[in-house]
Design a protein around this motif. Structure first.
Motif, PDB file in Angstrom:
ATOM      1  N   GLU A  43       1.015 -37.647  45.768  1.00 22.78           N
ATOM      2  CA  GLU A  43       1.867 -36.913  44.830  1.00 22.78           C
ATOM      3  C   GLU A  43       1.899 -35.420  45.173  1.00 22.78           C
ATOM      4  OE1 GLU A  43       3.808 -37.778  42.394  1.00 22.78           O
ATOM      5  OE2 GLU A  43       3.417 -39.930  42.344  1.00 22.78           O
ATOM      6  N   SER A  47       5.144 -33.285  46.388  1.00 25.89           N
ATOM      7  CA  SER A  47       5.543 -32.075  45.667  1.00 25.89           C
ATOM      8  C   SER A  47       5.718 -30.906  46.617  1.00 25.89           C
ATOM      9  CB  SER A  47       4.494 -31.736  44.601  1.00 25.89           C
ATOM     10  OG  SER A  47       4.400 -32.777  43.648  1.00 25.89           O
ATOM     11  N   TYR A  50       8.906 -31.332  48.548  1.00 25.31           N
ATOM     12  CA  TYR A  50      10.075 -31.052  47.708  1.00 25.31           C
ATOM     13  C   TYR A  50      10.286 -29.549  47.564  1.00 25.31           C
ATOM     14  CZ  TYR A  50      13.373 -30.924  43.885  1.00 25.31           C
ATOM     15  OH  TYR A  50      14.480 -30.651  43.128  1.00 25.31           O
ATOM     16  N   SER A 156       1.890 -42.298  36.758  1.00 28.83           N
ATOM     17  CA  SER A 156       3.257 -41.859  36.447  1.00 28.83           C
ATOM     18  C   SER A 156       3.432 -41.585  34.959  1.00 28.83           C
ATOM     19  CB  SER A 156       4.267 -42.913  36.910  1.00 28.83           C
ATOM     20  OG  SER A 156       4.155 -44.097  36.133  1.00 28.83           O
ATOM     21  N   ARG A 159       1.563 -38.009  34.380  1.00 29.21           N
ATOM     22  CA  ARG A 159       1.868 -36.847  35.191  1.00 29.21           C
ATOM     23  C   ARG A 159       2.446 -35.681  34.379  1.00 29.21           C
ATOM     24  NH1 ARG A 159       4.716 -37.446  39.913  1.00 29.21           N
ATOM     25  NH2 ARG A 159       5.536 -35.321  39.683  1.00 29.21           N
ATOM     26  N   SER A 160       3.090 -35.993  33.249  1.00 27.46           N
ATOM     27  CA  SER A 160       3.648 -34.919  32.423  1.00 27.46           C
ATOM     28  C   SER A 160       2.558 -34.070  31.770  1.00 27.46           C
ATOM     29  CB  SER A 160       4.567 -35.496  31.340  1.00 27.46           C
ATOM     30  OG  SER A 160       3.851 -36.380  30.492  1.00 27.46           O
ATOM     31  N   LEU A 165       2.090 -30.966  38.394  1.00 25.51           N
ATOM     32  CA  LEU A 165       3.141 -31.970  38.545  1.00 25.51           C
ATOM     33  C   LEU A 165       4.220 -31.815  37.471  1.00 25.51           C
ATOM     34  CD1 LEU A 165       1.003 -35.116  39.456  1.00 25.51           C
ATOM     35  CD2 LEU A 165       2.196 -33.522  40.976  1.00 25.51           C
ATOM     36  N   LYS A 166       3.833 -31.375  36.291  1.00 25.21           N
ATOM     37  CA  LYS A 166       4.826 -31.118  35.243  1.00 25.21           C
ATOM     38  C   LYS A 166       5.767 -29.996  35.677  1.00 25.21           C
ATOM     39  CE  LYS A 166       5.398 -30.123  30.322  1.00 25.21           C
ATOM     40  NZ  LYS A 166       6.452 -29.101  30.567  1.00 25.21           N
ATOM     41  N   ASP A 169       8.274 -31.432  38.034  1.00 25.47           N
ATOM     42  CA  ASP A 169       9.287 -32.191  37.292  1.00 25.47           C
ATOM     43  C   ASP A 169      10.282 -31.260  36.617  1.00 25.47           C
ATOM     44  OD1 ASP A 169       8.092 -34.525  38.072  1.00 25.47           O
ATOM     45  OD2 ASP A 169       6.990 -34.833  36.201  1.00 25.47           O
ATOM     46  N   ASP A 170       9.793 -30.136  36.103  1.00 23.63           N
ATOM     47  CA  ASP A 170      10.682 -29.160  35.470  1.00 23.63           C
ATOM     48  C   ASP A 170      11.632 -28.548  36.505  1.00 23.63           C
ATOM     49  OD1 ASP A 170       9.469 -29.630  33.056  1.00 23.63           O
ATOM     50  OD2 ASP A 170       8.134 -27.887  33.165  1.00 23.63           O
ATOM     51  N   ARG A 172      12.675 -30.002  39.250  1.00 22.09           N
ATOM     52  CA  ARG A 172      13.645 -31.022  39.637  1.00 22.09           C
ATOM     53  C   ARG A 172      14.722 -31.181  38.564  1.00 22.09           C
ATOM     54  NH1 ARG A 172      10.567 -35.923  42.759  1.00 22.09           N
ATOM     55  NH2 ARG A 172      12.728 -36.364  43.297  1.00 22.09           N
ATOM     56  N   ALA A 173      14.324 -31.078  37.301  1.00 27.80           N
ATOM     57  CA  ALA A 173      15.301 -31.143  36.216  1.00 27.80           C
ATOM     58  C   ALA A 173      16.233 -29.935  36.265  1.00 27.80           C
ATOM     59  CB  ALA A 173      14.579 -31.199  34.870  1.00 27.80           C
TER      60      ALA A 173
END
Length: 208
Positions: A43, A47, A50, A156, A159-160, A165-166, A169-170, A172-173
């Motif tokens: 993970e 990240s 990405y 999964s 992860r939030s 990792l959060k 995700d933010d 990517r959003a």
């Protein structure tokens, strides 16, 4: 150099298998911990990749969304040539987005072959379970793959709650919002729009 540090790595990896539990339970515990380390390393690697290629992924999604929306508008205004050109580009960018995400996911799996290679050196030929009413036995690979799937699924869901990792995700959003919103084909069922210059058919290739 690797040969000098391998004994240390080996002793660290084998330690969880030697805790004071029944043999099978200790094997599952040690393997689950191995699966957890693989999941975390994968993970974090995904990240980093990405973040490194963030602009590239965002640009691909933006272009895919733009071409898709143009193709929808072209159908709405019955502009066949514009639709064919835009749809061609939309499909091309969709393929690039799909395979870029597949490659990104593959990055997260890189620790798995190393883990299984180590387990083979330690547990090859050892039967962990036997299928009832058969002579078919299950070894370390069955336990690892089962543990990895379970651990990764559970990870999964958590992860939030992990700050690093959060944050990814933010990001990517946020990038998804920058790419724009794709027009739904269902909108074609709405009232027709007067034919005009809704879709920019000319120069699609150069603007893509």
């Amino acid at each position: 150099m690797f040969e000098s540090i391998y004994p240390l790595i080996d002793s660290m990896l084998i330690a969880p298998y030697r805790i004071g539990l029944p043999t099978v339970a200790a094997f599952w515990f040690g393997t689950a911990l191995m699966a957890l380390w693989c999941t975390i390393a994968g993970e974090l690697s995904m990240s980093l990749i990405y973040i490194w290629n963030r602009e590239y992924y965002t640009d691909l999604n933006r272009k895919m969304t733009r071409m898709h929306n143009i193709s929808v508008e072209a159908v709405r205004h019955k502009e066949k040539d514009t639709f064919k050109s835009a749809n061609k580009w939309a499909n091309e960018y969709f393929g690039k987005v799909f395979f870029s995400h597949a490659a990104l996911f593959a990055v997260s799996l890189w620790p798995v072959p190393f883990a299984m290679g180590w387990m083979q050196s330690r547990f090859a030929g050892i039967d962990i379970h036997t299928v009832p009413f058969t002579k078919f036995s299950l070894g370390y690979s069955f336990v690892f793959i089962s543990a990895y799937i379970i651990v990764r699924y559970g990870f999964s869901k958590l992860r939030s709650y992990i700050p690093v990792l959060k944050k990814i995700d933010d990001l990517r959003a946020e990038d998804a919002q920058k790419a724009g919103e794709m027009t739904s084909w269902n909108e074609l069922a709405q009232a027709p729009v007067a034919k005009g210059t809704a879709a920019t058919g000319a120069g699609l290739e150069s603007k893509a």
